[in-house]
Design a protein around this motif. Structure first.
Motif, PDB file in Angstrom:
ATOM      1  N   PHE A 138      52.342  74.801  37.435  1.00  0.00           N
ATOM      2  CA  PHE A 138      51.180  73.930  37.630  1.00  0.00           C
ATOM      3  C   PHE A 138      49.950  74.485  36.914  1.00  0.00           C
ATOM      4  O   PHE A 138      49.272  73.764  36.167  1.00  0.00           O
ATOM      5  CB  PHE A 138      50.910  73.769  39.126  1.00  0.00           C
ATOM      6  CG  PHE A 138      49.605  73.100  39.430  1.00  0.00           C
ATOM      7  CD1 PHE A 138      49.426  71.743  39.203  1.00  0.00           C
ATOM      8  CD2 PHE A 138      48.532  73.831  39.937  1.00  0.00           C
ATOM      9  CE1 PHE A 138      48.208  71.123  39.465  1.00  0.00           C
ATOM     10  CE2 PHE A 138      47.320  73.215  40.213  1.00  0.00           C
ATOM     11  CZ  PHE A 138      47.156  71.856  39.973  1.00  0.00           C
ATOM     12  N   LEU A 139      49.649  75.767  37.143  1.00  0.00           N
ATOM     13  CA  LEU A 139      48.456  76.353  36.530  1.00  0.00           C
ATOM     14  C   LEU A 139      48.598  76.403  35.012  1.00  0.00           C
ATOM     15  O   LEU A 139      47.645  76.080  34.285  1.00  0.00           O
ATOM     16  CB  LEU A 139      48.207  77.754  37.094  1.00  0.00           C
ATOM     17  CG  LEU A 139      47.844  77.827  38.576  1.00  0.00           C
ATOM     18  CD1 LEU A 139      47.661  79.276  39.007  1.00  0.00           C
ATOM     19  CD2 LEU A 139      46.581  77.016  38.875  1.00  0.00           C
ATOM     20  N   ALA A 140      49.768  76.796  34.522  1.00  0.00           N
ATOM     21  CA  ALA A 140      49.974  76.852  33.076  1.00  0.00           C
ATOM     22  C   ALA A 140      49.888  75.455  32.467  1.00  0.00           C
ATOM     23  O   ALA A 140      49.387  75.276  31.347  1.00  0.00           O
ATOM     24  CB  ALA A 140      51.335  77.476  32.768  1.00  0.00           C
ATOM     25  N   GLY A 141      50.348  74.456  33.214  1.00  0.00           N
ATOM     26  CA  GLY A 141      50.299  73.091  32.707  1.00  0.00           C
ATOM     27  C   GLY A 141      48.887  72.577  32.505  1.00  0.00           C
ATOM     28  O   GLY A 141      48.649  71.678  31.696  1.00  0.00           O
ATOM     29  N   LEU A 142      47.930  73.154  33.222  1.00  0.00           N
ATOM     30  CA  LEU A 142      46.532  72.750  33.061  1.00  0.00           C
ATOM     31  C   LEU A 142      46.010  73.083  31.673  1.00  0.00           C
ATOM     32  O   LEU A 142      45.028  72.484  31.210  1.00  0.00           O
ATOM     33  CB  LEU A 142      45.659  73.408  34.131  1.00  0.00           C
ATOM     34  CG  LEU A 142      45.964  73.008  35.580  1.00  0.00           C
ATOM     35  CD1 LEU A 142      45.092  73.808  36.548  1.00  0.00           C
ATOM     36  CD2 LEU A 142      45.733  71.505  35.784  1.00  0.00           C
ATOM     37  N   ILE A 143      46.643  74.054  31.018  1.00  0.00           N
ATOM     38  CA  ILE A 143      46.271  74.384  29.638  1.00  0.00           C
ATOM     39  C   ILE A 143      47.455  74.125  28.699  1.00  0.00           C
ATOM     40  O   ILE A 143      47.579  74.736  27.641  1.00  0.00           O
ATOM     41  CB  ILE A 143      45.762  75.842  29.510  1.00  0.00           C
ATOM     42  CG1 ILE A 143      46.703  76.824  30.201  1.00  0.00           C
ATOM     43  CG2 ILE A 143      44.354  75.966  30.062  1.00  0.00           C
ATOM     44  CD1 ILE A 143      46.279  78.284  30.053  1.00  0.00           C
ATOM     45  N   SER A 144      48.340  73.217  29.136  1.00  0.00           N
ATOM     46  CA  SER A 144      49.463  72.727  28.308  1.00  0.00           C
ATOM     47  C   SER A 144      50.412  73.828  27.872  1.00  0.00           C
ATOM     48  O   SER A 144      50.842  73.881  26.721  1.00  0.00           O
ATOM     49  CB  SER A 144      48.934  71.965  27.085  1.00  0.00           C
ATOM     50  OG  SER A 144      48.193  70.843  27.477  1.00  0.00           O
ATOM     51  N   LEU A 145      50.757  74.717  28.805  1.00  0.00           N
ATOM     52  CA  LEU A 145      51.751  75.753  28.551  1.00  0.00           C
ATOM     53  C   LEU A 145      52.877  75.626  29.568  1.00  0.00           C
ATOM     54  O   LEU A 145      52.726  75.008  30.618  1.00  0.00           O
ATOM     55  CB  LEU A 145      51.118  77.146  28.653  1.00  0.00           C
ATOM     56  CG  LEU A 145      50.034  77.510  27.640  1.00  0.00           C
ATOM     57  CD1 LEU A 145      49.483  78.898  27.943  1.00  0.00           C
ATOM     58  CD2 LEU A 145      50.572  77.453  26.216  1.00  0.00           C
ATOM     59  N   LEU A 146      54.030  76.219  29.238  1.00  0.00           N
ATOM     60  CA  LEU A 146      55.200  76.305  30.118  1.00  0.00           C
ATOM     61  C   LEU A 146      55.698  74.928  30.563  1.00  0.00           C
ATOM     62  O   LEU A 146      56.122  74.746  31.694  1.00  0.00           O
ATOM     63  CB  LEU A 146      54.901  77.178  31.345  1.00  0.00           C
ATOM     64  CG  LEU A 146      54.412  78.602  31.078  1.00  0.00           C
ATOM     65  CD1 LEU A 146      54.303  79.374  32.395  1.00  0.00           C
ATOM     66  CD2 LEU A 146      55.315  79.318  30.096  1.00  0.00           C
ATOM     67  N   GLU A 147      55.676  73.969  29.650  1.00  0.00           N
ATOM     68  CA  GLU A 147      56.134  72.626  29.988  1.00  0.00           C
ATOM     69  C   GLU A 147      57.580  72.377  29.574  1.00  0.00           C
ATOM     70  O   GLU A 147      58.146  71.334  29.896  1.00  0.00           O
ATOM     71  CB  GLU A 147      55.210  71.595  29.345  1.00  0.00           C
ATOM     72  CG  GLU A 147      53.772  71.668  29.884  1.00  0.00           C
ATOM     73  CD  GLU A 147      52.833  70.671  29.239  1.00  0.00           C
ATOM     74  OE1 GLU A 147      53.139  70.218  28.112  1.00  0.00           O
ATOM     75  OE2 GLU A 147      51.810  70.333  29.863  1.00  0.00           O
ATOM     76  N   ALA A 148      58.193  73.323  28.865  1.00  0.00           N
ATOM     77  CA  ALA A 148      59.579  73.168  28.421  1.00  0.00           C
ATOM     78  C   ALA A 148      60.537  73.727  29.469  1.00  0.00           C
ATOM     79  O   ALA A 148      60.137  74.439  30.389  1.00  0.00           O
ATOM     80  CB  ALA A 148      59.782  73.881  27.085  1.00  0.00           C
ATOM     81  N   ASP A 149      61.823  73.408  29.325  1.00  0.00           N
ATOM     82  CA  ASP A 149      62.841  74.008  30.169  1.00  0.00           C
ATOM     83  C   ASP A 149      62.977  75.480  29.774  1.00  0.00           C
ATOM     84  O   ASP A 149      63.158  75.785  28.583  1.00  0.00           O
ATOM     85  CB  ASP A 149      64.179  73.285  29.969  1.00  0.00           C
ATOM     86  CG  ASP A 149      65.294  73.938  30.747  1.00  0.00           C
ATOM     87  OD1 ASP A 149      66.054  74.737  30.142  1.00  0.00           O
ATOM     88  OD2 ASP A 149      65.417  73.677  31.950  1.00  0.00           O
ATOM     89  N   PRO A 150      62.892  76.408  30.727  1.00  0.00           N
ATOM     90  CA  PRO A 150      62.900  77.842  30.374  1.00  0.00           C
ATOM     91  C   PRO A 150      64.118  78.270  29.563  1.00  0.00           C
ATOM     92  O   PRO A 150      63.984  78.966  28.556  1.00  0.00           O
ATOM     93  CB  PRO A 150      62.857  78.538  31.743  1.00  0.00           C
ATOM     94  CG  PRO A 150      62.202  77.561  32.637  1.00  0.00           C
ATOM     95  CD  PRO A 150      62.656  76.207  32.169  1.00  0.00           C
ATOM     96  N   ALA A 151      65.323  77.880  30.007  1.00  0.00           N
ATOM     97  CA  ALA A 151      66.540  78.314  29.312  1.00  0.00           C
ATOM     98  C   ALA A 151      66.575  77.776  27.887  1.00  0.00           C
ATOM     99  O   ALA A 151      66.926  78.498  26.942  1.00  0.00           O
ATOM    100  CB  ALA A 151      67.776  77.865  30.086  1.00  0.00           C
TER     101      ALA A 151
END
Length: 208
Positions: free
Chosen positions: A133-146
């Motif tokens: 959630f927090l990373a998404g606020l700056i458009s990060l970590l939106e992909a599937d991790p694997a």
């Protein structure tokens, strides 16, 4: 709108006369958009931005650490609210968009998530959800991790199918107790920038 610091290349002013001029299209041939975004966010927008491949490689490694923390987690429907991490993150962003400090909060959160995973704590999914959630606020970590950790923008090196084939060959070598061949295949993958993680469920891989 806002002004931002000048872009420099290896601590020199970017200019065509110096031959150090490049376009975003050029950079995207070697680095993913999210890696470039992380690199930009790791500096305060008012400060000069020093472009170098070393800095982008560091951004790639940093993102990989965050995505690795999210492996084997599930995003909860309700994100925990009112945590110290969220308060610190919001305080950083309210402090003249201090994105560098906001990223530091994400890494603190990722460290707690990794600890919770090791301890098999029931806090894992809540922490993972908050991190996303927090990373998404700056458009990060939106992909599937694997999938992120397997992917690469470069056309060079081993393809996904090549990697899977070598992993299968290694597994067959281990079953046949041909340890020398198994070690050789692992070394070949390591030299190609592929990290293997063996577990009871099988072998997972990611690009280093």
């Amino acid at each position: 709108w806002m002004h931002n610091g000048f872009v420099r290349v290896n601590e020199e002013k970017m200019s065509k006369s110096l031959g150090n001029f490049f376009t975003l299209r050029d950079v995207l041939k070697e680095y993913r958009a999210e890696e470039i975004r992380y690199f930009i966010l790791s500096n305060h927008y008012r400060s000069p931005l020093n472009y170098s491949e070393e800095q982008l490689d560091l951004a790639r490694s940093a993102l990989a650490r965050l995505y690795t923390a999210l492996l084997d987690t599930h995003t909860a429907a309700d994100v925990p609210q009112g945590s110290d991490y969220q308060a610190r993150f919001e305080a950083a962003m309210n402090d003249d968009f201090n994105t560098a400090e906001a990223l530091a909060v994400l890494f603190d959160l990722a460290r707690e998530l990794n600890k919770a995973k090791t301890e098999q704590s029931d806090k894992v999914d809540g922490l993972a959800s908050l991190l996303r959630f927090l990373a998404g606020l700056i458009s990060l970590l939106e992909a599937d991790p694997a999938e992120y950790l397997k992917s690469s923008v470069s056309s060079e090196g081993l393809s996904d199918s090549d990697i899977e084939q070598k992993i299968d060959q290694r597994q067959q070598a281990k079953l046949g107790k041909n340890w020398a061949l198994a070690d050789q295949l692992r070394d070949e993958l390591t030299d190609a920038g592929i990290t293997l993680e063996d577990s009871a469920q099988g072998t997972r891989w990611r690009r280093s």
